[in-house]
Design an enzyme around this catalytic site. Structure first.
Site, short mmCIF file in Angstrom:
data_model
loop_
_atom_site.label_atom_id
_atom_site.label_comp_id
_atom_site.label_asym_id
_atom_site.label_seq_id
_atom_site.Cartn_x
_atom_site.Cartn_y
_atom_site.Cartn_z
N HIS A 167 -1.12 65.93 -48.12
CA HIS A 167 -0.68 65.40 -49.42
C HIS A 167 -1.13 66.27 -50.59
O HIS A 167 -0.66 66.09 -51.70
CB HIS A 167 -1.07 63.92 -49.59
N ASP A 224 -1.84 63.75 -42.11
CA ASP A 224 -2.26 64.21 -43.43
C ASP A 224 -3.13 65.47 -43.38
O ASP A 224 -4.16 65.56 -44.05
CB ASP A 224 -2.97 63.09 -44.20
N SER A 275 -9.63 65.33 -52.07
CA SER A 275 -8.69 65.41 -50.96
C SER A 275 -8.63 66.79 -50.35
O SER A 275 -8.45 67.77 -51.06
CB SER A 275 -7.29 65.04 -51.44
#
Lengths: 501, 497
Positions: free
Chosen positions: A82, A113, A191
């Site tokens: 992402h 992911d 992230s």
């Protein structure tokens, strides 16, 4: 659950809030041991354009965000899918460096992911130290999260313990996979950053709850999922985590177990539905009791034994397997135990889970915009009509209906006069008498008008008799005019092109 | 805590009301007062003590609530007010405008659909000197209105902005309405609205949701008069009739030609006919509806009415009673025909909102079965209901297979239902192999276990699953134990005995 990526538009607000908190925080010297680990750290700057699912021939406005990553063996950068999803332009900067390098996506695995990036300029990797991977930690093990979250531009390190290990939802793909929760702070921008246990990477930080919902609950993708991803990339193309395709419910009640013919002391879970085209299709049947899955005994609460003293959802082994492999499944059917070999296939759902990096499927006929209903659809949220939302959660694909075809909206033109916004977001059941089970059938059905008319039958709020009728003689010209006037490049998405009229 | 306070307050209020009632003390000579205006002699204050109904745990008496509103004295010694105010009342008192004495009143008729109710007062002296209101015809845009309301029956002026149809929160459907220029602060409290120029009552305010902002909505006098007609001679109110079908607009030329519509002919396609509704057996899917009650239907589903204007095709129905018939003009396969449609009450899968004092329920082995109703959705936040239930709320239609939706609302935990803790708001499709079309079927189905088990099929795959099985032999004893533990007076509501 929200994704932890530092959307640039969030940054200013966060800076202000944190400035206050900083006044109260004592200064602490950086730990010297961390220095070596820092040599793998990368900040990632992404410019992306996401698809517009309402007008599927358009892309949305450009967005920019940043995330984190780490250098792994083979001169690659490991990060979250992402962080680089729908990316047009990616730059990376090493910790302690001032220069940004252009990077490219090599493999993107949206389901788990994870993504691998390449940097063409070999100078980038000079002085970096690829990380090495550890294993799956235990609860209360100490971990440190490295990355570039909101609050500043430089490397941030937070520490905590492993709080929980179980299957839970990955917000990027809505898939349920092995997931590790930590109380180390994980914030937007973390992230893709590595989570260290000692000097080994044990995960990739990727999501957290909004503080309104829960505090100190960050999540990281653990090593078993990372290893499977890296194994896949070595084959030259990433293939998804296989799906099971059977709905399974617990059998905790003794009367329920007895009713399904289970002996005293026997445990298992009940198969209630099997999705068309899935791994379980043609093998399992509703009413089967799933006794074991990939060699693990299935308990009445749908868990399997994991490590000593730990239990986990029975679907856990799927996240370690590859499509094409076969797993052993035993079931109780009509009071007899059957051992089955189940070849693993791609996951199937009636309503596709959120897709990324993919041109949406659409077909326009006389201004009627048709799309398969999917979870990217504008706001599968509180405002989604309940009949559509129910499909997402409650229904599985069948032989007759593999997709739900929606009349998304209508591009107004004299040919479709009188069919206004009341036909937005309605389910198409048949066209020219042909039942519609997917987009390909829809495109084909429009080649077969009846008595000079196209008749589109609609399941509009259960009003079975609702229909749209169009004059077939005017169709070709009207369609061309509509595409021109609304600036639509093609009447269909490329994936439907082979079904040209 | 809140509930305790409310009860305490309720008790206090009741005592106050009792002690305040002045018995036979000789009245003090009244000072000369200005002659009251017409509406002063027709408006009363209403004091209500009512009890909420708990649709989640239907055996529980709900919290006590005190409310106030107004009513209007109408012909025949009755008081007109709103259903919302008085339908759940345990005790009602009424007080004439600018009087001190209160009299006990009783509910005579209730119409939840139009939010109307009538009260009677045993003390016939109560009406002495009263002037029953007269209902006027539909007011016109620009007419000045007098609105009474609030604690002190304050008066303000308003203006008619439009006449149309709006969605009534209480009636849970579209109703004819007079739209007023300013919003009512106390909609649905029963205070009448008078037209300034002739002193006639033109309607009662109601809670409407899809009207323009800051405007008010009145239930017009002609719909109120219909309620009186429907209840005259004491016959129980049978509700508003329902067309019992859905239609689709017929504007597109290709659509029109496929239905063999002559040029210039207006009409709507009948797209769905409800099972057991007024149109069941009269209309067919694919018919074109060309007129309702003598009014031509246009291609968007509207009729033009003299003195009222363009209104949705169901509008003429609001002036008919259940049992009467309306004439429908049709095109079937392009051929004109007329049909007489006897009007029936609404046929709905989820019954319209009705404030029942004792809702239906059935409990076995800790599984609480209730019919899914509009009221049930008031037991929690809308967003907490599963989309499958929300879908039924919006689009559920009765069919021969299913006249009601029966759900397991929740499970009262006990050994027998171990493992079923996730079963909540689950739609029941069959019990012991018998399809469940209404709550009554369920009671019967539990008399016929499947072998040693009660097998309850639920359509709740994504959440709780598909089947709930109980050991039939131990169910009666477990049910008795659960009744005792949870202090539930009976395993079923009185209507199921």
């Amino acid at each position: 659950m929200r994704l932890v990526r530092s959307l640039s538009r969030l940054r200013a607000a966060h800076a202000a809030a944190l400035a206050l908190a900083a006044l109260l925080m004592p200064c602490r010297p950086a730990a010297a041991a961390a220095d070596l680990l820092q040599k793998s750290l990368v900040k990632i700057y992404t410019t992306a354009q996401e698809q517009n699912y309402y007008e599927p021939w358009r892309v949305n406005a450009q967005q920019q965000w940043s995330g984190s990553g780490c250098v792994i063996a083979g001169n690659r950068i490991l990060t979250n899918a992402h962080v680089v999803s729908d990316a047009i332009f990616i730059e990376v900067r090493k910790e302690g460096d001032s220069q940004k390098y252009v990077a490219r996506r090599e493999y993107v695995a949206h389901d788990c992911d994870l993504a691998l990036l390449k940097v063409d300029d070999p100078a980038f990797f000079r002085g970096t130290r690829p990380v090495t991977f550890g294993g799956l930690p235990f609860k209360r093990d100490k971990v440190a999260v490295y990355g570039f979250p909101v609050g500043g531009d430089e490397l941030s390190v937070t520490e905590g313990v492993v709080s929980r290990i179980e299957l839970s939802v990955y917000a990027h793909s809505w898939k349920e996979l092995l997931n590790v929760q930590t109380d180390a702070a994980i914030n937007p921008g973390n992230s893709g950053g590595p989570v260290f246990q000692g000097d080994k990477v044990v995960g990739v930080a990727f999501q957290g709850y909004n503080a309104v919902v829960a505090q100190n609950t960050g999540f990281f993708v653990p090593v078993p999922i990372i290893r499977r991803f890296l194994d896949e990339t070595r084959k030259g193309a990433y293939r998804e985590i296989p799906g099971f395709g059977a709905s399974v419910e617990g059998l905790e009640n003794p009367a329920l177990r007895a009713f399904y013919g289970m002996k005293h002391g026997q445990s298992g879970a009940l198969v209630t539905r099997v999705s068309y085209g899935s791994s379980a299709w043609g093998l399992l049947q509703p009413g089967d009791v799933l006794l074991s899955f990939d060699g693990f005994a299935v308990a009445n609460d749908r868990t399997i034994g994991f490590r000593k003293g730990e239990r986990i959802g029975f679907a856990y082994p799927l996240g370690l397997h590859h499509i094409g492999e076969s797993i052993k499944v035993t079931v109780l059917r009509k009071r007899r135990t059957l051992a089955l070999a189940m070849p693993l296939k791609e996951p199937v759902t009636l309503v596709p889970l959120p897709a990324h990096d993919r041109k949406p499927t659409y077909f326009i006929f006389d201004g009627l915009v048709f799309t398969p209903f999917n979870m990217n659809y504008p706001g599968v949220t509180d405002s989604t009509p309940p009949e559509l939302k129910a499909l997402c959660f409650h229904d599985v694909p069948t032989r007759e209906r593999r997709q739900v075809v929606l009349l998304n909206h209508i591009l107004s033109h004299v040919i479709n006069k009188g069919y206004g916004p009341s036909f937005n977001d309605v389910i198409v059941t048949a066209v020219n008498g042909h039942p519609i089970g997917d987009m390909k059938e829809l495109v084909a059905a429009f080649k077969d008008p009846k008595d000079g008319r196209h008749v589109i039958e609609i399941d509009k709020a259960k009003e079975a008799g609702t229909r749209i009728v169009l004059d077939a003689a005017q169709s070709g010209q009207a369609s061309a005019e509509i595409l021109r006037e609304y600036g639509v490049p093609a009447d269909r998405s490329p994936d439907l092109a082979e079904a040209a009229p | 805590m809140k509930r305790a306070l409310a009860t305490a307050l309720a008790a206090l209020c009741l005592c106050a009301a009792c002690s305040r009632r002045p018995p036979e003390a000789p009245p003090a000579p009244a000072p000369p007062a200005p002659p009251p205006r017409a509406f002063d002699r027709s408006v009363v204050k209403i004091f209500v003590t009512s009890q909420n109904t708990d649709y989640f745990e239907p055996w529980k008496p709900g919290a006590q609530v005190q409310s106030e509103g107004c009513g209007t004295i109408v012909a025949g010694g009755r008081i007109l007010t709103t259903a919302r105010l008085v339908a759940r009342a345990d005790y009602i008192e009424v007080q004439r405008f600018e009087e001190t004495a209160k009299s006990v009143a009783r509910v005579e008729q209730v119409g939840f659909d139009t939010d109307l109710a009538t009260l009677t007062v045993d003390d016939k002296d109560f009406f002495k000197g009263a002037q029953p209101v007269q209902f006027g015809d539909l007011p016109e845009r620009g007419d000045k209105l007098l609105v009474q309301g609030g604690d002190k029956l304050s008066i303000r002026e308003d203006t008619v902005a439009a006449v149309g149809m709006v969605y009534s929160e209480e009636g849970a459907r579209e109703l004819p309405a007079v739209i007023t220029a300013s919003g009512a602060d106390h909609a649905s409290n029963g205070c009448p609205v008078f037209r300034l120029k002739d002193g006639k009552c033109v309607g009662l305010p109601f809670d409407a949701s899809n009207k323009p902002d800051k405007t008010g909505a009145l239930l017009p006098g002609n719909v109120i008069e219909r309620f009186f007609r429907a209840t005259q001679n004491g016959q129980p109110y049978a509700g508003l009739p329902d067309l019992g079908f859905y239609t689709q607009d017929l504007e597109n030329p290709a659509l029109r030609s496929s239905f063999k519509m002559p040029p210039g002919q207006g009409g709507e396609i009948v797209s769905t006919v409800f099972t057991q509704g007024s149109a069941d057996g009269v209309l067919q899917v694919g018919d074109v509806l060309t007129s309702v009650d003598g009014h031509a239907v246009d291609n968007s589903g509207y009729v033009s009415l003299d003195g009222i204007g363009r209104m949705p095709e169901m509008y003429p129905l609001f002036f008919h009673l259940v049992g009467e018939s309306v004439d429908l003009g049709l095109l079937r396969d392009g051929k004109p025909l007329t049909a007489k449609m006897p009007l029936k009450p609404a046929s709905r899968l989820l019954p319209y909102r009705e404030d029942l004092r004792r809702p239906s329920y059935f409990m076995a082995g800790g599984l609480v079965f209730v019919p899914l109703t509009d009221n049930y959705f008031s037991t929690a936040e809308w967003a907490t209901f599963k989309p499958t239930l929300q879908d039924l709320y919006f689009h559920g239609l009765p069919s021969p297979q299913r006249r009601q939706v029966v759900i397991i609302s929740h499970v009262l935990p006990h050994m027998i239902n171990k493992g079923y803790d996730k079963v909540k708001d689950a739609v029941v499709t069959a019990v012991n192999g018998r399809p469940i079309t209404q709550l009554k079927d369920l009671v019967e189905a539990f008399r016929h276990p499947q072998g040693a088990f009660h097998v309850i099929q639920i359509d709740d795959y994504h959440w709780a699953g598909s089947s709930v099985v109980l050991d039939a032999g131990s169910t009666p004893r477990a049910t008795a134990e659960i009744l005792k533990t949870f202090e539930i007076p009976s395993d079923r509501s009185a209507d199921l005995d």
